[in-house]
Design a protein around this motif. Structure first.
Motif, mmCIF file in Angstrom:
data_model
loop_
_atom_site.group_PDB
_atom_site.id
_atom_site.type_symbol
_atom_site.label_atom_id
_atom_site.label_comp_id
_atom_site.label_asym_id
_atom_site.label_seq_id
_atom_site.Cartn_x
_atom_site.Cartn_y
_atom_site.Cartn_z
ATOM 1 N N ILE A 16 74.745 49.298 46.491
ATOM 2 C CA ILE A 16 74.364 50.060 47.677
ATOM 3 C C ILE A 16 75.610 50.431 48.473
ATOM 4 N N GLY A 17 75.680 51.696 48.831
ATOM 5 C CA GLY A 17 76.828 52.154 49.614
ATOM 6 C C GLY A 17 78.036 52.533 48.789
ATOM 7 N N LYS A 18 77.897 52.549 47.456
ATOM 8 C CA LYS A 18 79.023 52.900 46.582
ATOM 9 C C LYS A 18 79.085 54.398 46.306
ATOM 10 N N GLY A 19 78.187 55.174 46.908
ATOM 11 C CA GLY A 19 78.257 56.630 46.782
ATOM 12 C C GLY A 19 77.697 57.189 45.494
ATOM 13 N N LYS A 20 76.855 56.418 44.804
ATOM 14 C CA LYS A 20 76.265 56.904 43.564
ATOM 15 C C LYS A 20 74.758 56.669 43.582
ATOM 16 N N VAL A 21 74.041 57.462 42.774
ATOM 17 C CA VAL A 21 72.596 57.312 42.650
ATOM 18 C C VAL A 21 72.307 56.083 41.793
ATOM 19 N N ILE A 22 71.392 55.244 42.251
ATOM 20 C CA ILE A 22 70.964 54.071 41.483
ATOM 21 C C ILE A 22 69.737 54.461 40.665
ATOM 22 N N TYR A 51 60.014 56.571 50.781
ATOM 23 C CA TYR A 51 59.595 56.463 49.388
ATOM 24 C C TYR A 51 58.884 57.748 48.988
ATOM 25 N N TRP A 52 59.408 58.437 47.991
ATOM 26 C CA TRP A 52 58.789 59.651 47.472
ATOM 27 C C TRP A 52 58.209 59.333 46.091
ATOM 28 N N ASN A 53 56.890 59.362 45.981
ATOM 29 C CA ASN A 53 56.211 59.000 44.739
ATOM 30 C C ASN A 53 55.876 60.250 43.930
ATOM 31 N N CYS A 54 56.539 60.390 42.790
ATOM 32 C CA CYS A 54 56.373 61.605 41.977
ATOM 33 C C CYS A 54 55.073 61.627 41.191
ATOM 34 N N GLN A 79 68.395 56.783 55.763
ATOM 35 C CA GLN A 79 69.643 56.367 55.110
ATOM 36 C C GLN A 79 69.438 56.057 53.628
ATOM 37 N N PHE A 80 68.180 55.846 53.245
ATOM 38 C CA PHE A 80 67.886 55.433 51.875
ATOM 39 C C PHE A 80 66.599 56.115 51.423
ATOM 40 N N ILE A 81 66.659 56.799 50.288
ATOM 41 C CA ILE A 81 65.486 57.476 49.726
ATOM 42 C C ILE A 81 65.215 56.897 48.339
ATOM 43 N N VAL A 82 63.988 56.392 48.125
ATOM 44 C CA VAL A 82 63.565 55.918 46.814
ATOM 45 C C VAL A 82 62.644 56.973 46.201
ATOM 46 N N ILE A 83 62.978 57.428 45.005
ATOM 47 C CA ILE A 83 62.173 58.429 44.302
ATOM 48 C C ILE A 83 61.528 57.745 43.101
ATOM 49 N N ASP A 84 60.208 57.506 43.204
ATOM 50 C CA ASP A 84 59.487 56.767 42.167
ATOM 51 C C ASP A 84 58.955 57.692 41.078
ATOM 52 N N GLU A 85 58.970 57.181 39.820
ATOM 53 C CA GLU A 85 58.450 57.899 38.653
ATOM 54 C C GLU A 85 59.068 59.299 38.547
ATOM 55 N N ASP A 105 75.930 60.769 52.770
ATOM 56 C CA ASP A 105 75.713 59.577 53.583
ATOM 57 C C ASP A 105 74.361 58.919 53.310
ATOM 58 N N VAL A 106 73.577 59.523 52.423
ATOM 59 C CA VAL A 106 72.264 58.975 52.092
ATOM 60 C C VAL A 106 72.340 58.312 50.716
ATOM 61 N N GLN A 107 71.792 57.085 50.617
ATOM 62 C CA GLN A 107 71.730 56.396 49.327
ATOM 63 C C GLN A 107 70.420 56.758 48.633
ATOM 64 N N PHE A 108 70.515 57.235 47.388
ATOM 65 C CA PHE A 108 69.323 57.576 46.614
ATOM 66 C C PHE A 108 69.145 56.564 45.482
ATOM 67 N N ALA A 109 67.893 56.119 45.312
ATOM 68 C CA ALA A 109 67.534 55.258 44.184
ATOM 69 C C ALA A 109 66.354 55.888 43.471
ATOM 70 N N VAL A 110 66.390 55.866 42.159
ATOM 71 C CA VAL A 110 65.383 56.548 41.349
ATOM 72 C C VAL A 110 64.783 55.556 40.373
ATOM 73 N N THR A 111 63.447 55.535 40.280
ATOM 74 C CA THR A 111 62.802 54.729 39.247
ATOM 75 C C THR A 111 62.135 55.650 38.236
ATOM 76 N N GLY A 112 62.038 55.164 37.010
ATOM 77 C CA GLY A 112 61.362 55.915 35.961
ATOM 78 C C GLY A 112 60.744 54.953 34.972
ATOM 79 N N SER A 113 59.526 55.244 34.549
ATOM 80 C CA SER A 113 58.846 54.368 33.599
ATOM 81 C C SER A 113 59.051 54.830 32.170
ATOM 82 N N SER A 114 59.887 55.830 31.981
ATOM 83 C CA SER A 114 60.114 56.347 30.648
ATOM 84 C C SER A 114 61.435 57.082 30.617
#
Length: 383
Positions: A16-22, A51-54, A79-85, A105-114
């Motif tokens: 977190i805070g390293k400037g890259k998408v997780i 939280y943005w649920n796709c 400051q933090f956006i989670v993009i699910d699926e 300045d915003v940390q983005f995290a992305v989840t994917g089930s596939s």
């Protein structure tokens, strides 16, 4: 019940805070969003996280428009956006690149089930812009850390039969119903949605056939004959099932020793419970004819999970000759190899290494893993 801490949490926290998408990829129902929520509850004010649920159509439409002005108003002061699926959004990689580059300045995290679409669409746009990790069902190591090693050893038969999905571990007594629901509602969801599968029943029959062949070499031709499809279609379907995190394969190990199998593969399941649900067999261990296959699938999947959760980049093989000499599992880690044979019965713990292997690879240590010593093999207790 207290929440079971995931081994990946420390690694993700450090990014977190390293400037890259997780990027967090893994099967459905293994706790990807739960992990991120737990992580963020300790590091971020709740009003700074979205939280943005796709799975929601409105979110997919929004993320498909690629308008930085619209994103600016949606992000607001978050400051933090989670993009699910995220795999459900077409060209999600381009969208993530836009978000990353325009909102540093915003940390983005992305989840994917596939990884069916997700990996293909994010790799090039996010080159140098992402940290990517896999999350699987709970690992033995995580459960040992949650309780203790003795308690987890007492659960061995349960784990062999019902596996490690969070819902299963947290709801003992309801395993059969919950596993049946996972298989019927979630297991093939991404395969069917993202690929042109004209006969879904064939996929289900293929998974059943693979479940019955755990620990054995897989023949694409034999599977094709069984299912009434050609071998290339079998290979394509197996590739889809791997990308949906249902199964994985390991190759045969060969360094050009005479009679070694050179191009064979074996198929395993990421979770024993899913494997047993697919064939509708939840019989206890002492009544099973497939206990050897269950033990092998359990140990290999647990070893792979533990290595993955601790960021150990290993390669995996099996070894066999045309004379049927064999070793169940070979691991290559940082250039060093180790060989393992799996025996459920501790009385078989004195099994000897095949002479062909020991004569040609004297530098590779050989160990037998039984119920008496398995914990060190699948946890961080340094086998």
């Amino acid at each position: 019940m207290n929440k079971i801490k995931r081994d990946l949490q420390l690694i993700l926290n450090s990014k977190i805070g390293k400037g890259k998408v997780i990027i967090l990829i893994g099967p459905r129902q293994v706790g990807k969003t739960t992990l991120l929520k737990e992580l963020l509850s300790n590091t971020m004010p709740s009003n700074s996280v979205q939280y943005w649920n796709c799975d929601e159509n409105a979110v997919r439409v929004m993320l498909s428009q690629n308008s930085s002005n619209q994103f600016k108003s949606l992000i607001g002061k978050s400051q933090f956006i989670v993009i699910d699926e995220a795999q459900r959004v077409k060209d999600i990689g381009i969208t993530l690149k836009l978000l990353h580059d325009n909102f540093p300045d915003v940390q983005f995290a992305v989840t994917g089930s596939s990884s069916l679409d997700l990996s293909n669409t994010i790799n090039e746009p996010l080159t140098g812009r992402k940290f990517e990790y896999n999350l699987f069902p709970f690992s033995t190591n995580e459960l040992v850390n949650h309780t203790n090693m003795l308690d987890e050893i007492k659960q061995l038969e349960n784990r062999l039969i019902y596996g490690f999905y969070p819902d299963i571990v947290n709801n003992q007594g309801e395993e059969k119903e919950l596993l049946t629901n996972i298989v019927s509602s979630y297991l093939y969801k991404d395969v069917f949605e993202f690929q042109d599968i004209r006969k879904p029943a064939i996929i289900e029959k293929l998974v059943q056939a693979l479940a019955l062949q755990v620990g054995s070499e897989v023949s694409f031709n034999e599977l094709g004959n069984l299912l009434g499809i050609d071998s290339l279609t079998v290979q394509r379907y197996i590739d889809l099932l791997e990308k949906a995190y249902i199964i994985f394969h390991i190759h045969s190990f060969s360094r050009n020793v005479r009679n070694e199998l050179k191009k064979s593969i074996k198929i395993y399941f990421y979770d024993n419970g899913v494997r047993n649900a697919v064939i509708s067999n939840f019989a206890p261990c002492d009544l099973r004819s497939d206990i050897g296959a269950l033990w092998e699938n359990f140990l290999i999947s647990e070893r792979i999970k533990n290595n993955s959760f601790h960021n150990k980049k290993a390669k995996y093989y099996f070894w066999r000759t045309t004379q049927m000499q064999e070793i169940d599992f070979i691991e290559e880690l940082d250039g060093a190899f180790s060989a393992f044979e799996f025996k459920y019965n501790p009385k078989k713990g004195n099994t000897k290494c095949p002479l062909t292997f020991s004569n040609n690879y004297p530098e590779i240590p050989f160990s037998v893993i039984t119920k008496d010593n398995y914990m060190g093999f699948i946890t961080e207790s340094n086998f």
